[in-house]
Design a protein around this motif. Structure first.
Motif, PDB file in Angstrom:
ATOM      1  N   ILE A 122       0.838  -1.090   0.008  1.00  0.00           N
ATOM      2  CA  ILE A 122       0.034  -0.040   0.127  1.00  0.00           C
ATOM      3  C   ILE A 122       0.878   1.202  -0.100  1.00  0.00           C
ATOM      4  O   ILE A 122       1.694   1.448   0.669  1.00  0.00           O
ATOM      5  CB  ILE A 122      -1.043  -0.049   1.208  1.00  0.00           C
ATOM      6  N   ALA A 156      -7.030   1.749   5.009  1.00  0.00           N
ATOM      7  CA  ALA A 156      -6.220   0.527   4.550  1.00  0.00           C
ATOM      8  C   ALA A 156      -7.100  -0.754   4.500  1.00  0.00           C
ATOM      9  O   ALA A 156      -7.124  -1.560   3.332  1.00  0.00           O
ATOM     10  CB  ALA A 156      -5.107  -0.067   5.596  1.00  0.00           C
ATOM     11  N   ALA A 160      -8.845  -0.453   1.118  1.00  0.00           N
ATOM     12  CA  ALA A 160      -7.927  -0.484  -0.069  1.00  0.00           C
ATOM     13  C   ALA A 160      -7.599  -1.956  -0.214  1.00  0.00           C
ATOM     14  O   ALA A 160      -7.689  -2.427  -1.455  1.00  0.00           O
ATOM     15  CB  ALA A 160      -6.549   0.080   0.232  1.00  0.00           C
TER      16      ALA A 160
END
Length: 346
Positions: free
Chosen positions: A73, A311, A314
């Motif tokens: 990420i 997060a 994502a």
């Protein structure tokens, strides 16, 4: 927050499973041209690039992970206070660590000042997902990343990025709580300093301020409203304007803690004491808020939790999940310290 992606046995074979060669055939271009679009390289006409990107998005293209590939990420910042950025990164890392996913970060400030694009380097690096925490991100950026199979999640964007998901705090309720606190102390002449009019965050905080006055049946005095940017300098300048009025406010609600620091400076220049002569409330709860004299009453944003939520979104989107909403708002907390008190008797 999102629905799991369908299993491979039930998903239509063309949805998300198209090869670069198939996309190239549909677009009427060569596979190397599609590869250039996916990786943000030059040498592709604008109309061709847009046509290829539209096909990639429409067919749900997802970049295939090669054996042993590491999930990553990338978090993109621009002009963010280091303390806030570290809290966001901590939250991202807590989630990424459970998936053996690495976390990288980029500060694009210098590149943007130099006029360099920030999306193309990301397309070249091909992270698993991208989280942005700055105001210059647009819906087109989200479309370009999506076309390359890279999901984007935005933290507190200033505008509508639909269909890119956004994560942030409940700015309206935070400003409502801050203003109600001052009203409960007995303040009725309350000034407000907020951010740009086209910034969704600033508008939500101003709306929360106004709603608190409305609930308390306190008339809104537009002469006590100031709009600027979320900076110390604007807090000092706009705070000085409020304090220079014939009948100055007894309290000021600030759009963020940097503006509140500026109001502290304006109060000192006017020889006003905080909180005896002027109460001040900020927003964010940065580290410096507790170090001021007196310590600042402020609205705490859960930056770590915001990073963790971004997060989770994502990675789930990278796995093929689907959103069930476009904006996720987390609760705020009013932190009462020494900068607020009942108004002085005049």
């Amino acid at each position: 927050m999102i629905e799991e992606g369908q299993g491979r046995h039930s998903r239509k074979p063309w949805r998300g499973d198209l090869t670069i060669a198939t996309i190239a055939e549909l677009a009427g271009v060569s596979p190397p041209t599609v590869s250039k679009v996916l990786n943000g390289r030059g040498g592709v006409g604008e109309q061709t690039r847009q046509r290829v990107e539209a096909l990639l998005r429409d067919h749900g293209y997802r970049r295939r992970q090669t054996g042993g590939a590491t999930l990553c990420i990338e978090v993109v910042f621009h002009q963010m206070l280091p303390s806030i950025a570290m809290e966001i990164l901590r939250g991202v890392q807590e989630v990424a660590g459970t998936r053996d996913c690495t976390v990288g970060f980029t500060d694009v400030r210098q590149g943007i000042l130099a006029g360099r694009p920030w999306v193309e380097p990301l397309l070249l690096r091909q992270p698993t997902a991208v989280i942005t925490a700055f105001s210059l991100v647009t819906a087109d950026h989200g479309r370009r990343l999506a076309a390359a199979g890279i999901p984007l999640v935005a933290i507190d964007p200033t505008g509508d990025l639909s269909p890119t998901p956004a994560v942030g705090a409940n700015n309206w309720s935070g400003a409502l709580a801050a203003t109600r606190h001052l009203l409960d102390l007995g303040h009725r002449r309350i000034g407000v300093i907020t951010g740009p009019v086209d910034d969704l965050t600033a508008r939500a905080r101003l709306d929360g301020f106004r709603a608190a006055l409305d609930y308390a049946e306190v008339p809104l005095d537009e002469a006590l409203e100031r709009r600027g940017v979320f900076s110390f300098d604007d807090g000092r300048e706009l705070g000085a304007q409020l304090l220079a009025q014939a009948v100055p406010p007894t309290a000021v609600v600030c759009g963020n803690d940097l503006q509140a620091l500026g109001v502290y400076a304006a109060a000192r220049a006017s020889r006003l004491r905080i909180p005896e002569d002027l109460s001040v409330v900020g927003f964010d709860d940065i580290d410096q808020a507790a170090w001021l004299t007196p310590p600042l009453t402020t609205v705490r944003q859960p930056f770590g939790e915001i990073g963790a939520t971004a997060a989770r979104l994502a990675l789930a989107l990278a796995d093929g999940g689907r959103m069930d909403q476009e904006r996720y708002e987390l609760g705020t907390t009013l932190v009462v310290r020494g900068s607020t008190a009942p108004p002085a008797t005049r």
